[in-house]
Write an enzyme that holds these catalytic residues in place. Structure first.
Site, mmCIF file in Angstrom:
data_model
loop_
_atom_site.group_PDB
_atom_site.id
_atom_site.type_symbol
_atom_site.label_atom_id
_atom_site.label_comp_id
_atom_site.label_asym_id
_atom_site.label_seq_id
_atom_site.Cartn_x
_atom_site.Cartn_y
_atom_site.Cartn_z
ATOM 1 N N ASP A 216 3.088 5.877 -8.100
ATOM 2 C CA ASP A 216 2.252 4.758 -8.512
ATOM 3 C C ASP A 216 2.620 3.544 -7.669
ATOM 4 O OD1 ASP A 216 0.398 3.903 -11.010
ATOM 5 O OD2 ASP A 216 1.737 2.255 -10.460
ATOM 6 N N ASN A 224 -5.205 -6.565 -4.465
ATOM 7 C CA ASN A 224 -6.637 -6.686 -4.742
ATOM 8 C C ASN A 224 -7.024 -8.104 -5.151
ATOM 9 O OD1 ASN A 224 -7.940 -4.264 -4.170
ATOM 10 N ND2 ASN A 224 -7.376 -3.320 -6.122
ATOM 11 N N ASP A 233 -8.770 -1.494 -0.408
ATOM 12 C CA ASP A 233 -9.194 -0.168 0.055
ATOM 13 C C ASP A 233 -8.491 0.213 1.357
ATOM 14 O OD1 ASP A 233 -10.855 -0.017 -2.103
ATOM 15 O OD2 ASP A 233 -12.709 -0.401 -0.990
ATOM 16 N N ASP A 259 -4.448 3.575 -7.891
ATOM 17 C CA ASP A 259 -3.289 3.615 -6.997
ATOM 18 C C ASP A 259 -2.283 4.674 -7.442
ATOM 19 O OD1 ASP A 259 -2.493 2.436 -9.319
ATOM 20 O OD2 ASP A 259 -1.518 0.699 -8.406
#
Length: 337
Positions: A216, A224, A233, A259
């Site tokens: 993770d 973001n 992205d 993620d």
């Protein structure tokens, strides 16, 4: 007057014995044919339940192993640029066998029926005419070539296998679209669901270790939020490419979503898996991806080796709990059971 001809009793008994022997030979031949047909039918049923190329090669290896002991099954299709190797050996032997197989699969000048590596592995190669430029490579475990009965079984199975591979190749584009994560190009959850049971079955049968890692990304939300979703992205693609380059071709690396990633490592115990996990942590840290001056991208990894007779759901829950501990203990680290 009709004269009867006397036939000695011992001659009658001898002729009857010859007839019985002939019938027993025919019955034995029929029995073997029936067993062979049953085996081929089992293969057909097994492959009919598989859609993807890799899954078919693995399913074929599982079917063949009880009858023809081997270390590797490899398939290559030059026109489609498709190749898959399924290897059951481990450690240095695994690397040696895979290197030998890959060398044979790209060397079109080799046309011998049997090949021998420098360290004594034997390989047999078949060209399947129903699939363009397709080759099946079998490397035998135990340092000997296949005997005639083993060769016959492989030959008898090739029609079923080649037809299944042809079917897979015809729908490869559809399979790829359905089984690949659009953003990163990694395998998706569907692939994991299709292949994990087979990997667990192989580990159960061979007694060799199987380890799962849950990964993770740390502080990805800040990437973001601060830099925008387009940059987010790009980061996911960058991280996925890095991980794909670091894991083995026989490992199963999938993007679960967002993620979150899963990595399943065949023939790898928890200790060896931790070495790779630590390298992944370091490599992602060295990407030097920052959301701001104080917020750097990292990855937390939870590791757990599969325990015999453990169900998939219980195993995944255990891996997820271990990942939670990695997150709770400071992130950007590896945690094990």
């Amino acid at each position: 007057m009709i004269q009867s001809r006397f036939i000695p009793t011992d001659t009658l008994i001898s002729n009857a014995g010859v007839e019985v022997d002939r019938m027993m030979v025919e019955l034995e031949h029929f029995r073997k044919q029936t067993e062979r047909l049953d085996l081929i039918n089992q293969l057909h049923i097994r492959l009919a339940a598989v859609l993807d190329l890799a899954g078919m090669i693995e399913a074929y290896s599982v079917w063949l192993m009880p009858h023809v002991e081997h270390e590797l099954i490899g398939y290559s299709n030059v026109l489609r640029s498709k190749k898959h190797l399924f290897c059951s050996s481990h450690g240095p032997l695994r690397r040696s066998v895979i290197a030998f197989a890959e060398k044979l699969m790209v060397d079109e000048s080799k046309n011998a029926a049997c090949f021998v590596s420098d360290d004594g592995h034997f390989a047999h190669k078949w060209m399947m005419e129903t699939v363009d430029n397709a080759g099946l490579l079998l490397v035998l475990k135990g340092g000997r070539a296949l005997d005639s009965q083993e060769m016959d079984l492989v030959n008898d199975s090739l029609f079923v296998l080649s037809e299944s591979l042809r079917r897979a190749l015809e729908y490869e584009v559809l399979f790829e679209a359905a089984r690949r994560d659009v953003l990163t190009g990694l395998a998706n959850r569907r692939v994991f669901d299709e292949r994990i049971s087979s990997k667990m079955d192989t580990a159960r049968r061979s007694g060799r270790p199987l380890t799962m890692a849950s990964l993770d990304l740390d502080r990805f939300k800040q990437i973001n939020d601060n830099l925008g979703h387009q940059r987010g992205d790009e980061v996911l693609r960058q991280v996925a490419k890095l991980m794909a380059e670091m894991v083995r071709s026989t490992d199963l690396l999938v993007r679960i979503g967002g993620d979150e990633f899963l990595l399943v490592m065949d023939d790898t115990d928890q200790k060896s898996a931790r070495v790779l996990a630590e390298r992944l942590c370091q490599a992602i840290d060295q990407l030097e991806i920052w959301a701001d001056a104080e917020t750097k991208l990292g990855v937390s990894i939870g590791l757990a080796q599969w325990q015999k007779d453990e169900g998939l759901e219980a195993w995944m829950e255990r891996v997820d709990d271990i990942l939670y501990h990695a997150k709770a203990n400071g992130r950007s680290q590896v945690s094990i059971a």
